[in-house]
Motif scaffolding. Structure first.
Motif, PDB file in Angstrom:
ATOM      1  N   SER A 114     -22.236  36.609  -1.921  1.00  0.00           N
ATOM      2  CA  SER A 114     -22.852  36.187  -0.668  1.00  0.00           C
ATOM      3  C   SER A 114     -21.972  36.622   0.492  1.00  0.00           C
ATOM      4  O   SER A 114     -20.763  36.826   0.332  1.00  0.00           O
ATOM      5  CB  SER A 114     -23.056  34.674  -0.634  1.00  0.00           C
ATOM      6  N   VAL A 115     -22.600  36.795   1.622  1.00  0.00           N
ATOM      7  CA  VAL A 115     -21.870  37.075   2.856  1.00  0.00           C
ATOM      8  C   VAL A 115     -22.396  36.132   3.928  1.00  0.00           C
ATOM      9  O   VAL A 115     -23.521  35.623   3.821  1.00  0.00           O
ATOM     10  CB  VAL A 115     -22.053  38.540   3.345  1.00  0.00           C
ATOM     11  N   ILE A 134     -26.229  34.834   3.361  1.00  0.00           N
ATOM     12  CA  ILE A 134     -27.099  35.782   2.662  1.00  0.00           C
ATOM     13  C   ILE A 134     -26.577  35.947   1.234  1.00  0.00           C
ATOM     14  O   ILE A 134     -25.420  36.315   1.029  1.00  0.00           O
ATOM     15  CB  ILE A 134     -27.123  37.131   3.404  1.00  0.00           C
ATOM     16  N   LEU A 135     -27.454  35.658   0.279  1.00  0.00           N
ATOM     17  CA  LEU A 135     -27.075  35.690  -1.136  1.00  0.00           C
ATOM     18  C   LEU A 135     -27.789  36.847  -1.830  1.00  0.00           C
ATOM     19  O   LEU A 135     -28.994  37.052  -1.631  1.00  0.00           O
ATOM     20  CB  LEU A 135     -27.471  34.362  -1.785  1.00  0.00           C
ATOM     21  N   PHE A 136     -27.042  37.583  -2.655  1.00  0.00           N
ATOM     22  CA  PHE A 136     -27.600  38.743  -3.353  1.00  0.00           C
ATOM     23  C   PHE A 136     -27.603  38.513  -4.862  1.00  0.00           C
ATOM     24  O   PHE A 136     -26.613  38.062  -5.434  1.00  0.00           O
ATOM     25  CB  PHE A 136     -26.745  39.991  -3.072  1.00  0.00           C
ATOM     26  N   ASP A 137     -28.700  38.856  -5.507  1.00  0.00           N
ATOM     27  CA  ASP A 137     -28.833  38.976  -6.970  1.00  0.00           C
ATOM     28  C   ASP A 137     -28.216  37.822  -7.780  1.00  0.00           C
ATOM     29  O   ASP A 137     -27.328  38.039  -8.621  1.00  0.00           O
ATOM     30  CB  ASP A 137     -28.226  40.319  -7.425  1.00  0.00           C
ATOM     31  N   ALA A 167     -27.933  29.116   0.993  1.00  0.00           N
ATOM     32  CA  ALA A 167     -28.505  30.419   1.339  1.00  0.00           C
ATOM     33  C   ALA A 167     -29.587  30.261   2.400  1.00  0.00           C
ATOM     34  O   ALA A 167     -30.403  29.339   2.336  1.00  0.00           O
ATOM     35  CB  ALA A 167     -29.107  31.073   0.094  1.00  0.00           C
ATOM     36  N   ASP A 168     -29.544  31.145   3.378  1.00  0.00           N
ATOM     37  CA  ASP A 168     -30.643  31.257   4.341  1.00  0.00           C
ATOM     38  C   ASP A 168     -31.567  32.408   3.946  1.00  0.00           C
ATOM     39  O   ASP A 168     -32.756  32.387   4.238  1.00  0.00           O
ATOM     40  CB  ASP A 168     -30.085  31.503   5.747  1.00  0.00           C
ATOM     41  N   ARG A 184     -34.679  25.147  -3.691  1.00  0.00           N
ATOM     42  CA  ARG A 184     -33.771  24.109  -3.184  1.00  0.00           C
ATOM     43  C   ARG A 184     -33.377  24.352  -1.728  1.00  0.00           C
ATOM     44  O   ARG A 184     -33.310  23.428  -0.936  1.00  0.00           O
ATOM     45  CB  ARG A 184     -32.509  24.050  -4.066  1.00  0.00           C
ATOM     46  N   THR A 185     -33.115  25.618  -1.387  1.00  0.00           N
ATOM     47  CA  THR A 185     -32.590  25.923  -0.052  1.00  0.00           C
ATOM     48  C   THR A 185     -33.693  26.222   0.965  1.00  0.00           C
ATOM     49  O   THR A 185     -33.447  26.157   2.165  1.00  0.00           O
ATOM     50  CB  THR A 185     -31.662  27.158  -0.085  1.00  0.00           C
ATOM     51  N   GLY A 186     -34.875  26.606   0.492  1.00  0.00           N
ATOM     52  CA  GLY A 186     -35.924  27.045   1.414  1.00  0.00           C
ATOM     53  C   GLY A 186     -35.584  28.387   2.054  1.00  0.00           C
ATOM     54  O   GLY A 186     -36.094  28.734   3.119  1.00  0.00           O
ATOM     55  N   ALA A 187     -34.731  29.148   1.392  1.00  0.00           N
ATOM     56  CA  ALA A 187     -34.310  30.451   1.925  1.00  0.00           C
ATOM     57  C   ALA A 187     -35.487  31.433   1.947  1.00  0.00           C
ATOM     58  O   ALA A 187     -36.475  31.269   1.225  1.00  0.00           O
ATOM     59  CB  ALA A 187     -33.179  31.015   1.064  1.00  0.00           C
TER      60      ALA A 187
END
Ligand code: NI
Ligand code: MN
Length: 228
Positions: free
Chosen positions: A14-15, A22-25, A44-45, A66-69
């Motif tokens: 994530s960054v 922002i979360l990846f894979d 995560a957004d 859970r996050t609604g990202a």
């Protein structure tokens, strides 16, 4: 550049950009090497998925719920999650980009395959170029070394990259170092290694190979946050 990234094992990281996470894979709960990570605590957004393989999406559904990202992926993957009830998303296809509140995301070529865990068509696999006022980087996803990467170096000013280095299913570290050269970056976060016996690598050989090219290969521990 000044950016924090957290490595969650395999190809998941994530960054934080302009306050957005922002979360990846996400592939955490099935990964024994990531057993120290509490998936429930990951914020995560935006969740970005490079392709449909299980080892890139395993925890995506639960995290999105859970996050609604907002989900960012190719059209087929976005549609697959849409059918599961996750409508907050933005579909892309190769060469297309979208301006988001934290920056611009472009979906770029990868040479790989992509099928979803239930056998559904996952569209074509890709990678992402993320550009913002804070930092520009490229995440390769799963891919072979391909001349398409030269385009990224030519038309984007990249500060760092997240590249697969485990060989067998993707680039190995030698090809990843060539990619780093083509895209003009000296700092690479290595992913997609050691998780399975087929992709085990010699860490010091990989690091030394990068160093011999004047580049730095970052291999943080799972759960570690590093500053780029
Ligand atoms: Ni894959
Ligand atoms: Mn993979």
């Amino acid at each position: 550049p000044n950016m924090n990234t957290t490595f969650y094992g395999h190809s998941c990281f994530s960054v934080e950009i302009n306050g957005y996470k922002i979360l990846f894979d996400p592939f955490i709960s099935p990964n024994p090497a990531a057993s120290n990570i509490d998936v429930e605590s990951i914020e995560a957004d935006y969740v970005l998925l490079s392709h449909g393989h299980e080892d890139h999406i395993a925890d995506a559904e639960a995290i999105l719920k859970r996050t609604g990202a907002t989900l960012i992926a190719n059209f087929e993957i976005v549609s697959w999650y849409g059918a599961k009830g996750h409508e907050k998303s933005h579909p892309l296809n190769h060469g297309g980009s979208v301006q988001l509140p934290f920056g611009k995301v472009k979906f770029v070529n990868a040479v790989h395959s992509s099928v979803l865990p239930d056998g559904s068509y996952g569209g074509n696999p890709g990678g992402f170029v993320v550009e913002s006022n804070e930092c520009n980087f490229y995440f390769s996803g799963d891919t072979a070394l391909t001349y398409d990467m030269k385009i990224l170096g030519e038309f984007h000013k990249l500060d760092w990259a997240v590249l697969c280095i485990g060989d067998n299913f993707t680039m190995g570290y030698e090809d990843a170092a060539i990619c780093a050269d083509w895209i003009g970056v000296d700092k690479v976060l290595g992913t997609h290694f050691d998780t399975f016996p087929y992709i085990e690598i010699d860490h010091s050989a990989a690091s030394q190979h990068f160093a011999s090219k004047g580049k730095q290969l970052l291999l943080p521990a799972t759960g570690e946050t590093i500053s780029i």
